[in-house]
Every structure is written in C-alpha cells, then in structure tokens.
Write an enzyme that holds these catalytic residues in place. Structure first.
Site, PDB file in Angstrom:
ATOM      1  N   CYS A 130       0.832  -1.205   0.000  1.00  0.00           N
ATOM      2  CA  CYS A 130       0.000   0.000   0.000  1.00  0.00           C
ATOM      3  C   CYS A 130       0.867   1.255   0.000  1.00  0.00           C
ATOM      4  O   CYS A 130       0.454   2.299  -0.515  1.00  0.00           O
ATOM      5  CB  CYS A 130      -0.948  -0.008   1.198  1.00  0.00           C
ATOM      6  SG  CYS A 130      -0.125  -0.139   2.805  1.00  0.00           S
ATOM      7  N   HIS A 187      -1.350   1.555   7.356  1.00  0.00           N
ATOM      8  CA  HIS A 187      -1.913   1.439   6.009  1.00  0.00           C
ATOM      9  C   HIS A 187      -1.831   2.798   5.330  1.00  0.00           C
ATOM     10  O   HIS A 187      -2.065   3.842   5.947  1.00  0.00           O
ATOM     11  CB  HIS A 187      -3.367   0.970   6.083  1.00  0.00           C
ATOM     12  CG  HIS A 187      -4.000   0.778   4.740  1.00  0.00           C
ATOM     13  ND1 HIS A 187      -3.490  -0.095   3.796  1.00  0.00           N
ATOM     14  CD2 HIS A 187      -5.090   1.359   4.165  1.00  0.00           C
ATOM     15  CE1 HIS A 187      -4.254  -0.047   2.711  1.00  0.00           C
ATOM     16  NE2 HIS A 187      -5.213   0.823   2.906  1.00  0.00           N
TER      17      HIS A 187
END
Length: 1016
Positions: free
Chosen positions: A252, A897
C-alpha cells in the site's frame, strides 16, 4: 580396471596423472558468468581423491561410477534435495574436469548430470545450485502443465525452444510467450534475448506459449489473458487516471505514492505522450538502464488507458526490488522512502546529460545571493537535466556560522522535496489496567500522561497518584495470549512499550518490598486440561490450554508448598471462582479424583512404595510439578506451623483491603472447597462461618496427611478445584521439582499454572465475571491532540539550529571541525512542491510516530513571506500553490496502512484511492472526511472485555494525524480541466460493485481554505 566399469568409459591415464589434471583444472578455473559447472557427491569425490593418492589401481578404494544418489530427494524425478551445502554434501567442478571424470569412470545408469550455470547476481557471481523452477503450458491447453528448471543466466529463447520440443510444436510456427504470475495478471515476454533474471521470472510462475491463429489473430486477444481484469471489462470505458492499484502484499505504501505521482499533471503528460522514449539514458552509471522509467511508464499508461478498474503493478514492484534491495519482498516500508528512490531513479534514467562533467563548487565569499544562486543552479543543470528536475527541483540557501571566528559560509543546494519537522511533544498518553491486591476488586483501566523518554518507574509514579498505592508495590507487565509477554523492571525505558500493548500493573503486598527474600513473586497462569488418545500407542495423554488473565502475587517462601499455595490461589481468585455446592457432589467425585491425580489410586501408591500423599502424577502429564506434601525440611516446617502459615495469609488479605472477618470468610471458604471439614460446615452449612482458628486447628489435625490417615485425606482431596504445576514463561513446558520432592526452590522469576478440569471449570469458574473491568474517570476525559498549521512547520524548518556532534562542519579559518549554527532558507520553488511531514521520529532512545494534526490549505498556499527570491510577472511572485494530492498513513510504526487523495487533471474531481478501491471525494469531504471515529474499547489481546459501570461515549470528532506527503502545484502552471466533473447520477446504485462510488455530504460549504484530513 576402471576402464571396464562401463561401456562408455575410455582408457584412463595413470592415477597420478588424473590427480594432477583435476587439481590443475580446479585451480585454473574461476567463476565467470555463463560458464557451466557440475555437482559431484562429496563422498564419491573424497573416495576418488583417496584412490588416486594411493597410486594403486587395484586398491579397494576404487570409487566406481560417479554416483550422486545422495543428492536427490527421490530417484523417480531426480529432484535435488533442499538446503544442500557446498563441501559438505557436494563439490563443484568445472565442465572440463567433469568431462574427464565422466570419461574415466562413467556414471550410474539413467542418472542425470547435475549441470549448473554461473550467474552474475547484483552483488556476487556464483554457481546457481538451485535454478528457477517454472511451469510450462500452451494457451490452447492450459491444463497440461509441465515443470522445468532453468538457470537465471538462460535466455528466454532457450525456454522457447524447450517448450516447442516438449509440446511438439511444428517447426517454423510463429509463437510468443507470456509470463503469468497470478490468476489475473499476464505479461508479455517481448524480448527473447534477455535472460531469466532480467525478465523477472521467479520460481512458481507460469510461462504460456501461444501460436498465431490461421486468421492472423492471437488467442491472447481475449481479455482474460492480456488484461488485469475480468471478461466483463472488455467494454469498460472509465475516466482516465481513475484506476486502483492491486495490493501485492504490504504494498500500500507503493500504491499511495504512485497514485500521487500519477495525478501530477506535468509528469503524467510527459509519459502519456511517450516523450520519455527519446530521453532514456541507458549509459548513465547512476541510472538503471531505463528500466525504472519504462516500468513506471507502463503503469502510468495502464492507469490512464480508461480500460481498467485496477492495475497490478507487479512488474514495477519487481523492478524496484531489483534495483533497491531494501524494497525486496513484501515487508512494510515508508512511502516517502519509495518516492525518494523513484524520483531519483526516474531522473537518472531520463537524464539528458550523457556525460557529466566535473564542476568545482565555489563558496559565496561575499558575493550577492542572486549571483551565487544562479551559478549554483546553472552548475546543477549542467549535470542534472531531466523532467524530474524541471518539475520537482528547487533551491534553498544554507548559511553556516562558526561559533569561534564567526566565519559565514553560504551555499545554495537543490532539493526535490521539503522534509519539514513537526513540533515534538515531550509527553505521551498511555492506557494501563491496574490490578489491586484486593481479590474482590475488578481491574481498573487508567489513562496516564507520562514522559516519552521516561522509565517504567515514571508510569508507576503517575499511577500511584491515582491509586494511592506505593510505587514499590507495583509490577508492570505486558499481557499477550493469556500469558506474560514481558515483565518490566522499573529502570526500563517506556519506548519498549507500544501503544497497542496491553499493559497490566499489579499491586503486591508491602511485605514483599520491606522484607527482601521472605517473599517470592509468582506469575500465575490459568490452564484448562484436555485429554486425547494417542493413535500410535493407544495410551491417553493430556494437554493444556491457557485462558483468562494471568496474575502476579507475592507469596511467603514458607508457603511454597502445594497445599499452602492452593489456599492462597483460591483466595486470590475469590471474585470469579465459586466453591462447589456440597449438594451437587456425589457420584462424580471418584472420576474427578482420578482426573486430578491422573489415575493414581490409593492402592497403587502403597504397592509401589511411593511417598505419602495423593499428588503423584503420570510422567507424561506431571513431569514439572513440585510436591508440597513430600518429606523435607520446608514441608516439615509448614506442617508444624499451620497456624503461623494461615495467619500470614490472613494478614496479607487484611493489607489488601479486606476486613478480618472477610479474610476469615475467604480462608474458610477455601478450606471448604478443598474438602477440609470445618465446624461451620458440620453445623449450619456454608453460610455460617466460624473464626479461622477453628479451621487452622482442623487443618493441623487433619488436612496435612500422615501415613495412617491417607484414606481420609485422599477422600477430601477429591474435591480440589484445580491442581498446581510449575511451568516456564510460556506456560507450556513444565519444570522439575526440588530434590527429594521438597518445596520448589525459586532462583529466578517463577511461573506457576493452575490446571482446571473442564467440568470443574464450567461449574466453578465464572468467565463473565473474570473478564469484567472498570474504567477510571481519567478514561472519560477525551485525549486532546495537538494541532499545528503547515506554515508553523515550514517556519520550524527555516529556524536556526546547531549542528549535531555526529555531523560537524569544517571551518576553513579555524582549520578544525566546529558545531556551527545552520539556517535553511527557501530561495526558489519548483512547479510541483512535495512537502514531507516528518511524522516518524527516530532518536537514540526512542522511535515513534508523531500524532500531531497538521492543518494545511487546499488552495492558495502562499510562500511569499518565506521565499528569498522576489521575482514574478505583473508583480505577482510565483509562490502560490494549490493542493493536488495527499498520501495518508494510518496506524503506528510497526503496522499501518497507506491511502491517498488526488485531484484528477482532466475533470478536476477529487478521488480517494485505497489500493484497488476508488471512491469520489468532494472537497468538503476532504475537509471533514471520516469525521467521526467509532468509539473503540481498548481490548485485551485475544480476550473479550465486558465494560462495567461506565458506558461508551458518543462518537466524537477526531481530526486526522494521517497526512504524510502533500503535493502542491504552482497556480501559474495549473491548467483548467478539459472535462466536466462527474454528475450526481454517476453514483447510481446500478453501477458495478468495483466502479467508482460517490459519497455526498449535504449542508456542507463548497469552498474551504484549509484541509483537516481525518482517520478511519
């Protein structure tokens, strides 16, 4: 003799000649990429060496034919064993030496030669013992798959020839190959003259061969093989640039950075019009032979092709890992580090300067700043000239002042992005659970403010102010999976404790501190027994599993016998352990007794001459227990001083906050549960308790067993709720007893487990009560996070600072290194300005993420107040910027994230990119995006929590600490969108699930000047 071993064996020379020839070949040949070497089983080779050294051809040490049987995992497939070690399992010999040995001795029938290539890896040249193992198949019959091994030095053309032979493809047929790395991703192997390593083929991948159809088309024109999508996407036409990126596994960080760069207009337009093809620099020693630029161009063109919902950037990821080993694999990384590498790699691959000249830098020496700055920028462009420099490079002024001679040194240095610091908070908020010495008190959750650079002692001090418990009576532990992950010392740094850790602080008795050595701190685990049958031997075995919350408690050393510990543990668990009702006891006693004693009956103990007591266990289940009932000085003392032991236990309970009456009640209840009859039980039942002195006398007279009272004692012990075991810190491996069965000698941190029978646990252990805890009033006060303006961070970046001792400056006047003062000022800014918010703080003592909210403007970020160069057209300096993209990071240091917001250059619409998912984002949504964060009860790891007394508050606004990278585009370079923004109907529920969806917030103002990103 050797010549007769095989028909293929030729007449061999003398043994001395053989030895000299092979040794000479081994010394002469060096590892060169592309050469062939062979593996020979070490024992055969050593026997051959012994054979040729003896000089006797009739010697019994004759090695016979070359035999590599020991190197194969199985003789059917001749698959090489894993983890073979050179010079232990095999030796490597060059091809010429192998041919000689093969001619002289031959080889075992049907056994293949272990031929291996020398490969030139990025960091070394070595023989490739384990080649790449890939799957081969035809596009027309993908179910017929064969496995083949190829060296990383083999060319793709070699694979093509092997496949044509394997699948009997007609010679001369036009074929092409595809590399398939997943079910939905296939990439064309266009250049068959590159080797396997450079084509990014790795073990486990599939190579598909297709043959041109009679009508001139290719079978792969079907979407399922050449597109990163399903068949339904064949007619898909989306908005260019509105495309997700598949997460390949912790990628990510890469997806977030790519989305921001993809929505940087000047860079994207440069790649979309293929201008990079004319500027690829294949000879730059600092570059990557144009591969990074080509890989990035492929990703960009796919994302802006309008044909994909999401793109799989596998080839790009492989290329990045190939040239930057820190990004190999699928570990978590920093998006700013990737962005820095990518911009530098693109610059070197696209550098228009083919031969960089040497330029000697000059100091300012009192010259005007304008002259020095222009000279510095000109020199920079003489060596660095690319689209990256045109778009992202600016110039700042660096001023150093010597603290002794006051020498002033001024230089102008280029930058690609601004890394601005955030205000550093010296305090930290921690949440802990306090476990009182009072056995009936529930754990209390506290929120503490402690120094970031503090010690565990500081945490205890802050908690002591709330609980009025002495710091010396506190022990801090990290609980994970029903066990103690770590027990901290008071002098350990708080940086060892993460925000996600479940920290428990246990109160101990004051005597454990005042009288050193008289008490030992026990770590108490709860385990549940389970029995299973061994299918091999047919015998029954027992296993255990941890449950509940562990405890820490101080126990007098004189009470470290099994019986005394049983009573103390029962008192400590009184809140959620209910003694069994005598009316429920009956026929199950005998079975329960057998389970608790692992089937050792009364007669068995006497027949085998075992020592008194019912606690002998089966070796497989009880190898690590100690027996408090065995003979020995410690046990004798305990047996002869029953009143003293019990009195000490009672006084501990009084200090814990219980009255004498309550303590006596708890103690008597413990005796009753252990099967010790008291006057209260014989009289009016359990509800009428007598003073504990009566119980002590009963215990002294009856509870401690003598040989002639064994039967009665065992009958009472059938009602034990649990048994006691000594275990290791994991609560699994049981440790041994003391010598001669005496009380256990604790030389280090002791760990004890109490084992429950499942039926007894279900009957007497209240799981709901055990999980309850109380929230302290400090938890009700919302944690106020610090909020700063972006301008404050930029001002902090330009403030005067003193150089660190590790990085001094050499003063040409003083002729020595000095800790000079340094000041950075912005001289000129690029077309696209990247601002890196330094959220991750790394010092000698700690590593952390700064949870500071940064308010940054959506439009009109003005640098006119801090920009030294005052130029521009019409009196307006080019120093105002609009936001075009944001990279977000949610979570902490070790986990998190990345996502991104970006403004599409064609329609001016904002989008939210979360890996392969893309959603609309209005400007006002960016301001208040994810404006409410659900109230989350901090959980104990793998344990459910029941909150009592205080209910969760309503959702509160929570401003973000997620913005990490900011992309600003200078206003004089921004072009108006060429397409209309999406209409409200674009978010119709009838759209495909993977399509872009819109989230609208009515009643919000359209225009806004400041962005407060928010976390989910």
């Amino acid at each position: 003799m050797a010549a007769t071993t095989s028909a293929a064996v030729t007449e061999s020379p003398g043994l001395e000649t053989q030895r000299k020839e092979i040794e000479s070949l081994l010394q002469e040949h060096e590892l060169r990429a592309g050469d062939t070497w062979y593996l020979v089983e070490r024992r055969w080779y050593e026997q051959w060496k012994e054979y040729v050294v003896t000089g006797d051809q009739n010697s019994s040490s004759f090695p016979g034919q070359i035999d590599n049987t020991e190197l194969f995992e199985e003789l059917d497939s001749y698959h090489l064993k894993e983890r073979l070690v050179e010079n232990e399992d095999f030796v490597l010999i060059p091809a010429e030496a192998w041919r000689n040995l093969l001619a002289w001795y031959g080889m075992v029938d049907d056994q293949p030669a272990l031929e291996r290539k020398v490969v030139d890896l990025p960091s070394t040249v070595k023989v490739e013992v384990y080649p790449v193992e890939i799957f081969l198949c035809l596009h027309s019959n993908m179910e017929n798959v064969v496995t083949a091994q190829f060296s990383r030095a083999d060319h793709i053309h070699t694979i093509q020839k092997v496949m044509m032979k394997q699948f009997e493809v007609v010679e001369g047929a036009e074929t092409r190959l595809w590399m398939k790395s997943s079910d939905t991703c296939c990439e064309r192997l266009r250049n068959v003259h590159v080797n396997v390593l450079d084509s990014c083929l790795i073990s486990g991948m599939t190579v598909i061969m297709e043959m041109r159809n009679a009508d001139g088309t290719w079978p792969s024109s079907r979407p399922q093989i050449i597109r990163n999508s399903v068949e339904e996407q064949e007619s898909y036409r989306g908005q260019p640039g509105v495309c997700g990126l598949t997460n390949l596994g912790n990628t990510c960080f890469m997806n977030s950075a790519l989305q921001c760069l993809s929505n940087t207009p000047p860079l994207t337009e440069y790649f979309l019009r293929s201008a990079y093809l004319e500027e690829l620099n294949f000879t730059n020693p600092l570059g990557m032979k144009g591969e990074i630029a080509e890989a990035y161009a492929d990703v960009t063109k796919q994302m802006w092709s309008e044909r994909h919902y999401s793109v799989v950037p596998r080839l790009f990821k492989t290329k990045v890992g190939h040239f930057a080993s820190q990004f190999l694999g699928y570990q978590q990384h920093d998006s700013q580090e990737l962005l820095s590498f990518l911009l530098d790699g693109l610059h070197e691959d696209l550098n228009r300067v083919k031969n960089k000249e040497y330029i000697e830098l000059r100091d300012a020496d009192g010259r005007p700043d304008q002259e020095v700055a222009e000279e510095a920028w000109h020199n920079h462009r003489r060596r660095n000239n690319s689209v990256i420099v045109d778009t992202f490079h600016g110039l700042f002024k660096s001023t150093l002042v010597c603290p002794e001679c006051r020498k002033v040194s001024v230089t102008f240095d280029p930058f690609c992005y601004l890394s601005v610091p955030l205000p550093f908070s010296k305090d930290r908020v921690m949440e802990v659970f306090f476990v009182s010495l009072d056995p009936v008190a529930k754990p209390v959750q506290h929120r503490l403010v402690v120094p970031k650079a503090g010690k565990v002692f500081d945490l205890c001090s802050a908690l002591s102010e709330m609980t009025n418990v002495s710091v010396n009576q506190m022990v801090v532990a990290d609980v994970f999976n029903h066990r103690f992950y770590k027990i901290y010392h008071a002098d350990e740094s708080l940086s060892c404790i993460l925000d996600r850790d479940d920290i428990f602080v246990y109160e101990l008795s004051s005597r454990s501190v005042e009288e050193e050595g008289d008490e030992v701190v026990l770590a108490l685990y709860l385990r549940e027994r389970s029995q299973y049958r061994d299918s091999g031997s047919g015998s029954s075995s027992c296993g255990t599993s941890l449950f509940g919350h562990p405890l820490l408690m101080a126990v007098p050393r004189v009470q470290c016998s099994r019986n005394a510990l049983y009573h103390l543990f029962l008192q400590r668990l009184a809140r959620y352990v209910r003694p069994p009702d005598p009316s429920e006891e009956g026929e199950d006693d005998e079975e329960l007794y057998k389970i608790q004693t692992n089937g050792v009956s009364d007669d068995d103990g006497e027949d085998n001459g075992m020592r008194p007591g019912p606690f002998k266990r089966d070796d497989c289940c009880d190898g690590g227990q100690w027996d408090g009932q065995a003979d020995g000085p410690a046990v004798t003392q305990t047996q002869e001083s029953g009143k003293q032991v019990q009195a000490e236990g009672t006084s501990s309970e009084v200090r814990a906050g219980c009255s004498t009456e309550d303590s006596a009640s708890a103690s008597c209840s413990a005796e009753a549960s252990a099967g010790v009859p008291t006057n209260s039980q014989q009289g009016a039942g359990l509800q009428q308790q007598q003073p504990c002195e009566t119980e002590v006398e009963e215990e002294k007279g009856e509870c401690l067993p003598q040989t002639n009272e064994r039967k009665g004692y065992q009958a009472r012990c059938r009602k034990l709720l649990f048994s006691i075991q000594a275990v290791n810190s994991n609560g699994t491996t049981e440790r041994g007893m003391g010598e001669d069965g005496s009380a256990f000698s604790f030389s280090s941190q002791p760990y004890v487990a109490i084992d429950w029978d499942p039926d007894m646990k279900k009957k007497c252990y209240n799981e709901n009560e055990a999980e309850k805890y109380v929230k302290h009033q400090s938890m009700e006060v919302p944690h106020q996070q610090t909020t700063v303006q972006l301008q404050e961070c930029i001002e902090l970046f330009t403030t005067v600072e003193i150089l660190e001792e590790e990085n001094p400056w050499y003063c040409p006047i003083c002729k020595k290194h000095q800790l000079a003062t340094k000041k950075l000022d912005l001289w000129s800014l690029p077309e696209v300005l990247i601002i890196h918010l330094k959220r991750f703080s790394y010092t000698k003592y700690s590593r952390e993420k700064l949870d500071i909210i940064v308010d940054f403007p959506l439009r009109h970020l003005d640098f006119s107040g801090c920009l030294l160069r005052k130029t521009g057209t019409n009196g307006e300096p080019p120093s105002r910027y609009d936001l075009i993209a944001v990279s977000n990071h949610y979570g902490g240091l070790r986990d998190g994230h990345y996502t991104s917001y970006a403004r599409n250059k064609d329609n001016g619409q904002w989008y939210y990119f979360d890996d392969n998912k893309v959603t609309y984002a209005r400007e006002e949504q960016i301001v208040v995006s994810l404006a409410t964060e659900k109230f989350r009860i901090p959980s104990l790891k793998n344990v459910s929590c029941n909150v009592v007394m205080i209910s969760p508050p309503l959702p509160l606004p929570f401003q973000t600490n997620a913005a990490y990278l900011l992309f600003y585009h200078r206003q004089d370079k921004i072009r108006q969108p060429t397409l209309l923004p999406p209409s409200d109907s674009s978010s119709s529920p009838a759209q495909p699930a993977n399509d872009v969806t819109s989230h609208k917030h009515d009643g919000m103002e359209r225009a806004t000047s400041c962005v407060n990103m928010e976390t989910d």
